[in-house]
Design a protein around this motif. Structure first.
Motif, PDB file in Angstrom:
ATOM      1  N   PHE A  50     -76.663 -64.118  24.030  1.00 52.78           N
ATOM      2  CA  PHE A  50     -76.940 -63.875  22.616  1.00 52.78           C
ATOM      3  C   PHE A  50     -78.442 -63.947  22.453  1.00 52.78           C
ATOM      4  O   PHE A  50     -79.063 -64.949  22.805  1.00 52.78           O
ATOM      5  CB  PHE A  50     -76.264 -64.919  21.724  1.00 52.78           C
ATOM      6  CG  PHE A  50     -74.774 -64.756  21.658  1.00 52.78           C
ATOM      7  CD1 PHE A  50     -74.214 -63.750  20.885  1.00 52.78           C
ATOM      8  CD2 PHE A  50     -73.935 -65.599  22.354  1.00 52.78           C
ATOM      9  CE1 PHE A  50     -72.836 -63.581  20.822  1.00 52.78           C
ATOM     10  CE2 PHE A  50     -72.557 -65.449  22.302  1.00 52.78           C
ATOM     11  CZ  PHE A  50     -72.008 -64.438  21.530  1.00 52.78           C
ATOM     12  N   MET A  51     -79.047 -62.883  21.937  1.00 51.39           N
ATOM     13  CA  MET A  51     -80.498 -62.789  21.848  1.00 51.39           C
ATOM     14  C   MET A  51     -80.938 -62.768  20.392  1.00 51.39           C
ATOM     15  O   MET A  51     -80.537 -61.886  19.630  1.00 51.39           O
ATOM     16  CB  MET A  51     -80.973 -61.504  22.540  1.00 51.39           C
ATOM     17  CG  MET A  51     -82.462 -61.302  22.529  1.00 51.39           C
ATOM     18  SD  MET A  51     -83.367 -62.459  23.589  1.00 51.39           S
ATOM     19  CE  MET A  51     -82.909 -61.838  25.202  1.00 51.39           C
ATOM     20  N   ASP A  52     -81.752 -63.735  20.020  1.00 54.68           N
ATOM     21  CA  ASP A  52     -82.370 -63.716  18.694  1.00 54.68           C
ATOM     22  C   ASP A  52     -83.468 -62.657  18.713  1.00 54.68           C
ATOM     23  O   ASP A  52     -84.077 -62.399  19.754  1.00 54.68           O
ATOM     24  CB  ASP A  52     -82.950 -65.087  18.372  1.00 54.68           C
ATOM     25  CG  ASP A  52     -83.330 -65.234  16.914  1.00 54.68           C
ATOM     26  OD1 ASP A  52     -83.098 -64.302  16.122  1.00 54.68           O
ATOM     27  OD2 ASP A  52     -83.865 -66.293  16.556  1.00 54.68           O
ATOM     28  N   VAL A  53     -83.709 -62.030  17.590  1.00 52.60           N
ATOM     29  CA  VAL A  53     -84.703 -60.966  17.530  1.00 52.60           C
ATOM     30  C   VAL A  53     -86.086 -61.513  17.217  1.00 52.60           C
ATOM     31  O   VAL A  53     -87.072 -61.158  17.858  1.00 52.60           O
ATOM     32  CB  VAL A  53     -84.301 -59.907  16.478  1.00 52.60           C
ATOM     33  CG1 VAL A  53     -85.402 -58.894  16.283  1.00 52.60           C
ATOM     34  CG2 VAL A  53     -83.040 -59.215  16.915  1.00 52.60           C
ATOM     35  N   ARG A  72     -75.650 -55.083  34.931  1.00 50.39           N
ATOM     36  CA  ARG A  72     -76.148 -55.301  33.574  1.00 50.39           C
ATOM     37  C   ARG A  72     -75.411 -56.458  32.917  1.00 50.39           C
ATOM     38  O   ARG A  72     -74.183 -56.486  32.884  1.00 50.39           O
ATOM     39  CB  ARG A  72     -75.988 -54.049  32.732  1.00 50.39           C
ATOM     40  CG  ARG A  72     -77.007 -52.991  33.084  1.00 50.39           C
ATOM     41  CD  ARG A  72     -76.762 -51.704  32.342  1.00 50.39           C
ATOM     42  NE  ARG A  72     -76.836 -51.812  30.905  1.00 50.39           N
ATOM     43  CZ  ARG A  72     -77.872 -51.406  30.174  1.00 50.39           C
ATOM     44  NH1 ARG A  72     -78.903 -50.860  30.754  1.00 50.39           N
ATOM     45  NH2 ARG A  72     -77.851 -51.533  28.861  1.00 50.39           N
ATOM     46  N   THR A  73     -76.170 -57.391  32.397  1.00 51.95           N
ATOM     47  CA  THR A  73     -75.633 -58.522  31.655  1.00 51.95           C
ATOM     48  C   THR A  73     -75.380 -58.080  30.218  1.00 51.95           C
ATOM     49  O   THR A  73     -76.270 -57.493  29.601  1.00 51.95           O
ATOM     50  CB  THR A  73     -76.645 -59.691  31.657  1.00 51.95           C
ATOM     51  OG1 THR A  73     -76.948 -60.047  33.004  1.00 51.95           O
ATOM     52  CG2 THR A  73     -76.108 -60.887  30.907  1.00 51.95           C
ATOM     53  N   PRO A  74     -74.209 -58.336  29.672  1.00 54.62           N
ATOM     54  CA  PRO A  74     -73.999 -58.010  28.264  1.00 54.62           C
ATOM     55  C   PRO A  74     -74.933 -58.845  27.379  1.00 54.62           C
ATOM     56  O   PRO A  74     -74.993 -60.073  27.518  1.00 54.62           O
ATOM     57  CB  PRO A  74     -72.540 -58.387  28.006  1.00 54.62           C
ATOM     58  CG  PRO A  74     -71.911 -58.451  29.356  1.00 54.62           C
ATOM     59  CD  PRO A  74     -73.002 -58.858  30.297  1.00 54.62           C
ATOM     60  N   SER A  99     -76.195 -54.528  24.347  1.00 58.43           N
ATOM     61  CA  SER A  99     -74.785 -54.158  24.408  1.00 58.43           C
ATOM     62  C   SER A  99     -74.135 -54.115  23.035  1.00 58.43           C
ATOM     63  O   SER A  99     -73.111 -53.464  22.853  1.00 58.43           O
ATOM     64  CB  SER A  99     -74.026 -55.160  25.283  1.00 58.43           C
ATOM     65  OG  SER A  99     -74.653 -55.263  26.537  1.00 58.43           O
ATOM     66  N   GLY A 100     -74.682 -54.839  22.086  1.00 61.44           N
ATOM     67  CA  GLY A 100     -74.121 -54.900  20.745  1.00 61.44           C
ATOM     68  C   GLY A 100     -74.992 -55.750  19.860  1.00 61.44           C
ATOM     69  O   GLY A 100     -76.031 -56.263  20.280  1.00 61.44           O
ATOM     70  N   TYR A 101     -74.570 -55.905  18.616  1.00 60.56           N
ATOM     71  CA  TYR A 101     -75.352 -56.694  17.680  1.00 60.56           C
ATOM     72  C   TYR A 101     -74.426 -57.356  16.675  1.00 60.56           C
ATOM     73  O   TYR A 101     -73.328 -56.876  16.401  1.00 60.56           O
ATOM     74  CB  TYR A 101     -76.393 -55.841  16.961  1.00 60.56           C
ATOM     75  CG  TYR A 101     -75.831 -54.575  16.365  1.00 60.56           C
ATOM     76  CD1 TYR A 101     -75.317 -54.559  15.074  1.00 60.56           C
ATOM     77  CD2 TYR A 101     -75.802 -53.398  17.092  1.00 60.56           C
ATOM     78  CE1 TYR A 101     -74.780 -53.409  14.537  1.00 60.56           C
ATOM     79  CE2 TYR A 101     -75.279 -52.236  16.563  1.00 60.56           C
ATOM     80  CZ  TYR A 101     -74.768 -52.254  15.279  1.00 60.56           C
ATOM     81  OH  TYR A 101     -74.243 -51.111  14.747  1.00 60.56           O
ATOM     82  N   MET A 102     -74.880 -58.495  16.165  1.00 67.30           N
ATOM     83  CA  MET A 102     -74.158 -59.210  15.120  1.00 67.30           C
ATOM     84  C   MET A 102     -75.168 -59.618  14.064  1.00 67.30           C
ATOM     85  O   MET A 102     -76.286 -60.012  14.373  1.00 67.30           O
ATOM     86  CB  MET A 102     -73.460 -60.451  15.678  1.00 67.30           C
ATOM     87  CG  MET A 102     -72.348 -60.134  16.650  1.00 67.30           C
ATOM     88  SD  MET A 102     -71.493 -61.608  17.212  1.00 67.30           S
ATOM     89  CE  MET A 102     -70.565 -62.012  15.743  1.00 67.30           C
TER      90      MET A 102
END
Length: 74
Positions: free
Chosen positions: A11-14, A39-41, A63-66
């Motif tokens: 989970f990556m903070d922007v 590739r790591t999700p 891979s996606g965003y929340m």
């Protein structure tokens, strides 16, 4: 950390000090490509508007965003 061990999901903070999350994702993707790593999700967490998230997420290779704050149903 991603160079020293594998993760099932990141989970990556922007908005982070020093380097924003999208830049970090691009650097991770470059490293994965150069070293032929799988590739790591990576899922971006951001309170930015959805159009900005979609555009930047696609450009960085995530891979996606929340959207924050995260709700239980999400």
């Amino acid at each position: 950390l991603i160079r020293s061990q594998r993760f099932d999901l990141v989970f990556m903070d922007v908005h982070m000090p020093g380097m924003d999350g999208y830049t970090a994702i691009r650097k991770i993707r470059e490293w994965e490509t150069q070293t032929t790593q799988a590739r790591t999700p990576i899922v971006v967490l951001s309170s930015d508007d959805l159009d900005t998230q979609r555009r930047c997420a696609a450009q960085s290779g995530c891979s996606g965003y929340m959207r924050k704050p995260i709700r239980n149903q999400d």
